[in-house]
Design an enzyme around this catalytic site. Sequence first.
Site, mmCIF file in Angstrom:
data_model
loop_
_atom_site.group_PDB
_atom_site.id
_atom_site.type_symbol
_atom_site.label_atom_id
_atom_site.label_comp_id
_atom_site.label_asym_id
_atom_site.label_seq_id
_atom_site.Cartn_x
_atom_site.Cartn_y
_atom_site.Cartn_z
ATOM 1 N N TYR A 175 15.985 30.538 7.036
ATOM 2 C CA TYR A 175 14.680 31.395 7.714
ATOM 3 C C TYR A 175 14.682 31.208 9.057
ATOM 4 O O TYR A 175 15.221 30.260 9.875
ATOM 5 C CB TYR A 175 13.506 30.663 7.234
ATOM 6 C CG TYR A 175 13.215 30.864 5.795
ATOM 7 C CD1 TYR A 175 12.892 32.037 5.088
ATOM 8 C CD2 TYR A 175 12.997 29.626 4.845
ATOM 9 C CE1 TYR A 175 12.585 32.081 3.861
ATOM 10 C CE2 TYR A 175 12.766 29.942 3.419
ATOM 11 C CZ TYR A 175 12.703 31.112 2.901
ATOM 12 O OH TYR A 175 12.572 31.378 1.610
ATOM 13 N N LYS A 187 0.791 -1.116 -0.011
ATOM 14 C CA LYS A 187 0.010 -0.106 -0.049
ATOM 15 C C LYS A 187 0.839 1.132 -0.099
ATOM 16 O O LYS A 187 1.899 1.134 0.252
ATOM 17 C CB LYS A 187 -0.834 0.129 1.191
ATOM 18 C CG LYS A 187 -0.120 0.018 2.582
ATOM 19 C CD LYS A 187 -1.184 -0.240 3.748
ATOM 20 C CE LYS A 187 -0.469 -0.258 5.183
ATOM 21 N NZ LYS A 187 -1.372 -0.567 6.307
ATOM 22 N N ARG A 214 -10.119 -0.431 15.893
ATOM 23 C CA ARG A 214 -10.071 0.557 14.896
ATOM 24 C C ARG A 214 -11.081 0.045 13.878
ATOM 25 O O ARG A 214 -11.960 0.650 13.511
ATOM 26 C CB ARG A 214 -8.710 0.715 14.282
ATOM 27 C CG ARG A 214 -8.544 1.845 13.031
ATOM 28 C CD ARG A 214 -7.109 1.991 12.479
ATOM 29 N NE ARG A 214 -6.794 0.638 12.082
ATOM 30 C CZ ARG A 214 -5.486 0.274 11.511
ATOM 31 N NH1 ARG A 214 -4.303 1.485 11.556
ATOM 32 N NH2 ARG A 214 -5.081 -0.593 11.105
ATOM 33 N N MET A 229 11.600 24.884 1.558
ATOM 34 C CA MET A 229 11.004 23.947 0.586
ATOM 35 C C MET A 229 11.824 23.045 -0.496
ATOM 36 O O MET A 229 11.654 21.972 -0.770
ATOM 37 C CB MET A 229 10.072 24.995 -0.399
ATOM 38 C CG MET A 229 9.262 24.261 -1.316
ATOM 39 S SD MET A 229 7.975 25.169 -2.232
ATOM 40 C CE MET A 229 7.029 25.964 -0.841
#
Length: 372
Positions: free
Chosen positions: A268, A35, A143, A316
């Site tokens: 930053y 998955k 769950r 980023m």
Amino acid sequence: MKPFPRAEISRYALQSNLAQLRLIAPNSKIMAVVKANGYGHGLLNVAECVGLLNYVESVCKYHGGADGFGLARLEEALQLREGGVKGKLLLLEGFFRQSDLPTLVSHNIDTVVHHESQLQMLETIALDKPVTVWIKIDTGMHRIGFSLEQFNSIYQRLLACPQVAKPIHLMTHFACADEPDNPLTQTQMNAFEQQVSGLEGDRTLANSAGTLFWPTSQADWVRPGIALYGVSPVVGDRGVNHRLIPAMELVSNLIAVREHKAGDSVGYGASWTAKKDTRLGVVAIGYGDGYPRNAPEGTPVWINGRRVPIVGRVSMDMLTVDLGADAQDNVGDSVQLWGKALAVEEVAEHIGTIAYELVTKLTPRVVVELLD
């Protein structure tokens, strides 16, 4: 020069890990859990490496390919079928809509049934042939799954449903198998056995942690996920302790090397200031690629045979590392964010997360490359 950043996926590591898991669970079939795009390794990459693709059948037999694949979404299963996978596929969350059921039948996909709504959908549809069902029993995860009190009546309804193939298979999921001293796992095993004793059908309990640390849970099938990729499911442990090999190396390059004076900050927020003269390296990877923004100062990366620490905030597209005053590193040098030299489990511990999250959160900007 190869594109960067990139995730280099080792075919050898995936096949070796599968072989090692067969040694660890010699009497169980292996349902390789793929998955989340094969835990970030590429769904079809993993399928090709560990078995069931028609065009690598001889290779898969030689390496003892996986006996089936576990997935979270129907779309993932269809991608495998379209890619040539012919073996057993199981939807671990089951189907979401009644309209999915004919697709399961036509593509020979097994489904988990864990909720009354799914059972009602099965009872109110006509299918060309029955669908193979794994009933999920909630033994302590709380769950999804039918409670111990519900199980008998649900099981009888599934037996009576003509749209359900017989025998019905049986499963549960562990809540704390990654805590080897936690008694809940044994409690769950006992509860499961009490419920299913004497019933037909295959049984599966063990995820990666169950497979590695609870051998009596291995049953007919084991469902290794993170272990298949060479990573331990247990905090503080390493896949190599179980003779597993990291299948992913996340790499990038230095795009700048700068002289940096004592007292100067970087990045930053000016959150880090050099205490002495040094050289900084700028690495072409950031949170836009899936490397966590919250990686703290001191999180290691691997450059030219040594660890160097991240300094300043991850941005980023870039992060900055302290190479040291005498560093001889150059623009273009390779940087490993995690892999064989630097375990992803260790990086996760520095960041305060788990390795699962790191490998599955890489963004499409990261080129995934399958290597021999």
